[in-house]
Motif scaffolding. Structure first.
Motif, PDB file in Angstrom:
ATOM      1  N   LYS A   1       0.830  -1.209   0.000  1.00 25.23           N
ATOM      2  CA  LYS A   1       0.000   0.000   0.000  1.00 25.23           C
ATOM      3  C   LYS A   1       0.862   1.256   0.000  1.00 25.23           C
ATOM      4  O   LYS A   1       0.588   2.226  -0.722  1.00 25.23           O
ATOM      5  CB  LYS A   1      -0.926   0.003   1.225  1.00 25.23           C
TER       6      LYS A   1
ATOM      7  N   ALA B   1       2.410   1.684  -3.430  1.00 27.05           N
ATOM      8  CA  ALA B   1       1.414   2.169  -4.387  1.00 27.05           C
ATOM      9  C   ALA B   1       1.107   3.647  -4.157  1.00 27.05           C
ATOM     10  O   ALA B   1       1.010   4.435  -5.110  1.00 27.05           O
ATOM     11  CB  ALA B   1       0.138   1.339  -4.276  1.00 27.05           C
ATOM     12  N   CYS B   2       0.977   4.025  -2.906  1.00 27.74           N
ATOM     13  CA  CYS B   2       0.678   5.425  -2.577  1.00 27.74           C
ATOM     14  C   CYS B   2       1.808   6.339  -3.028  1.00 27.74           C
ATOM     15  O   CYS B   2       1.573   7.410  -3.597  1.00 27.74           O
ATOM     16  CB  CYS B   2       0.436   5.558  -1.078  1.00 27.74           C
TER      17      CYS B   2
ATOM     18  N   GLY C   1       1.624   6.972  -6.665  1.00 27.08           N
ATOM     19  CA  GLY C   1       0.370   7.510  -7.169  1.00 27.08           C
ATOM     20  C   GLY C   1      -0.524   6.469  -7.805  1.00 27.08           C
ATOM     21  O   GLY C   1      -1.340   6.787  -8.680  1.00 27.08           O
ATOM     22  N   MET C   2      -0.400   5.217  -7.366  1.00 26.77           N
ATOM     23  CA  MET C   2      -1.184   4.127  -7.942  1.00 26.77           C
ATOM     24  C   MET C   2      -2.412   3.836  -7.095  1.00 26.77           C
ATOM     25  O   MET C   2      -2.411   4.065  -5.884  1.00 26.77           O
ATOM     26  CB  MET C   2      -0.327   2.856  -8.043  1.00 26.77           C
ATOM     27  N   ASP C   3      -3.460   3.342  -7.739  1.00 30.60           N
ATOM     28  CA  ASP C   3      -4.626   2.840  -7.021  1.00 30.60           C
ATOM     29  C   ASP C   3      -4.293   1.433  -6.526  1.00 30.60           C
ATOM     30  O   ASP C   3      -4.074   0.524  -7.328  1.00 30.60           O
ATOM     31  CB  ASP C   3      -5.845   2.814  -7.945  1.00 30.60           C
ATOM     32  N   PHE C   4      -4.258   1.246  -5.221  1.00 25.68           N
ATOM     33  CA  PHE C   4      -3.796  -0.013  -4.651  1.00 25.68           C
ATOM     34  C   PHE C   4      -4.655  -1.192  -5.089  1.00 25.68           C
ATOM     35  O   PHE C   4      -4.143  -2.231  -5.522  1.00 25.68           O
ATOM     36  CB  PHE C   4      -3.782   0.085  -3.125  1.00 25.68           C
ATOM     37  N   ASP C   5      -5.977  -1.053  -5.008  1.00 24.01           N
ATOM     38  CA  ASP C   5      -6.863  -2.160  -5.366  1.00 24.01           C
ATOM     39  C   ASP C   5      -6.754  -2.495  -6.853  1.00 24.01           C
ATOM     40  O   ASP C   5      -6.768  -3.674  -7.240  1.00 24.01           O
ATOM     41  CB  ASP C   5      -8.308  -1.819  -5.007  1.00 24.01           C
ATOM     42  N   ALA C   6      -6.637  -1.469  -7.683  1.00 23.22           N
ATOM     43  CA  ALA C   6      -6.483  -1.708  -9.120  1.00 23.22           C
ATOM     44  C   ALA C   6      -5.154  -2.393  -9.413  1.00 23.22           C
ATOM     45  O   ALA C   6      -5.067  -3.260 -10.294  1.00 23.22           O
ATOM     46  CB  ALA C   6      -6.581  -0.391  -9.883  1.00 23.22           C
ATOM     47  N   ALA C   7      -4.118  -2.015  -8.670  1.00 26.53           N
ATOM     48  CA  ALA C   7      -2.807  -2.637  -8.863  1.00 26.53           C
ATOM     49  C   ALA C   7      -2.854  -4.116  -8.501  1.00 26.53           C
ATOM     50  O   ALA C   7      -2.283  -4.961  -9.202  1.00 26.53           O
ATOM     51  CB  ALA C   7      -1.759  -1.917  -8.021  1.00 26.53           C
TER      52      ALA C   7
END
Length: 232
Positions: free
Chosen positions: A78, A81-82, A85-91
């Motif tokens: 998490k 991803a943060c 700048g990524m969406d964690f669930d989408a990743a």
């Protein structure tokens, strides 16, 4: 001050066999897979996000703060991803995991302990592990993906099925899925004398595992919305 006391074998690794084809050492389960994964991630392409998670306490339940059953992996991913700048669930939805833990080869002194129709042999390639009760994360789709990657990498594979009338251990893939659910396959290096003071694998299988994991990190696995998996 206090201490933790660990009693371990100090036997040095050595090669055995007529041509030195066997690697004999303590703790091959699961340092062999850990070594192969670490070697592979070092050479992973820089155009993607590659993760190598080496969890502690695997043989005592994994329910520690640093174990696969804890939140360490999830919270670390998490934070990564943060920071990107990524969406964690989408990743997670577009990720694929290889859970690597050694596999039981047919023991020449106790062949009755193995499934009679799915023999795992030292030196015959990386093992893809299956279990009807989901102790392993492999399913038909993830098995097909890793076997295609293996074929591209020039690595032989073989399949392990636990005898249905015997208990089977689980792996970090299944345990970590309670915290981080991603598409996953369980693989391993075939070995003899698992959990004994000194264990045995084929040296060629260790090399094959490194090649397979390198191929995995280089592969482009895509998950379009129509449910297909595209491997490039």
């Amino acid at each position: 001050m206090d201490e933790d006391l660990f009693v371990v074998s100090d036997e040095k690794p050595f090669l055995a066999g007529d041509k030195g084809e066997f690697l004999v050492s303590p703790r091959l389960d699961d340092l062999a897979s850990a070594f192969a994964a670490a070697e592979a991630v070092i050479n992973a392409p820089a155009d993607g996000l590659s993760v190598c998670f080496l969890a502690d306490n695997e043989e005592v339940g994994s329910s520690t703060k640093q174990g696969a059953g804890g939140t360490f992996l999830k919270s670390t991913l998490k934070r990564i991803a943060c920071s990107l700048g990524m969406d964690f669930d989408a990743a997670l939805a577009s990720s694929f995991m290889v859970s690597a833990d050694n596999a039981h080869a047919v023991h020449p002194n106790h062949p009755e302990k193995s499934d009679p129709t799915n023999s795992v042999i030292l030196g015959e390639g990386v093992v893809v592990k299956h279990h009807a009760n989901q102790n392993y994360t492999t399913d038909a789709v993830s098995s097909a993906v890793i076997k295609q990657i293996a074929e591209k990498a020039g690595v032989k594979t073989q399949d392990f099925f636990m005898r249905s009338d015997l208990r089977c251990g689980s792996t970090l893939g299944a345990i970590s899925s309670t915290q981080v659910s991603v598409k996953s396959v369980d693989v391993g290096i075939a070995q003899l004398a698992m959990h004994s003071a000194v264990e045995t694998v084929a040296a060629s299988d260790l090399d094959a595992a490194v090649k397979l994991f390198e191929g995995f990190f280089k592969a482009k696995i895509q998950f379009p919305e129509d449910g297909r998996i595209i491997l490039k």
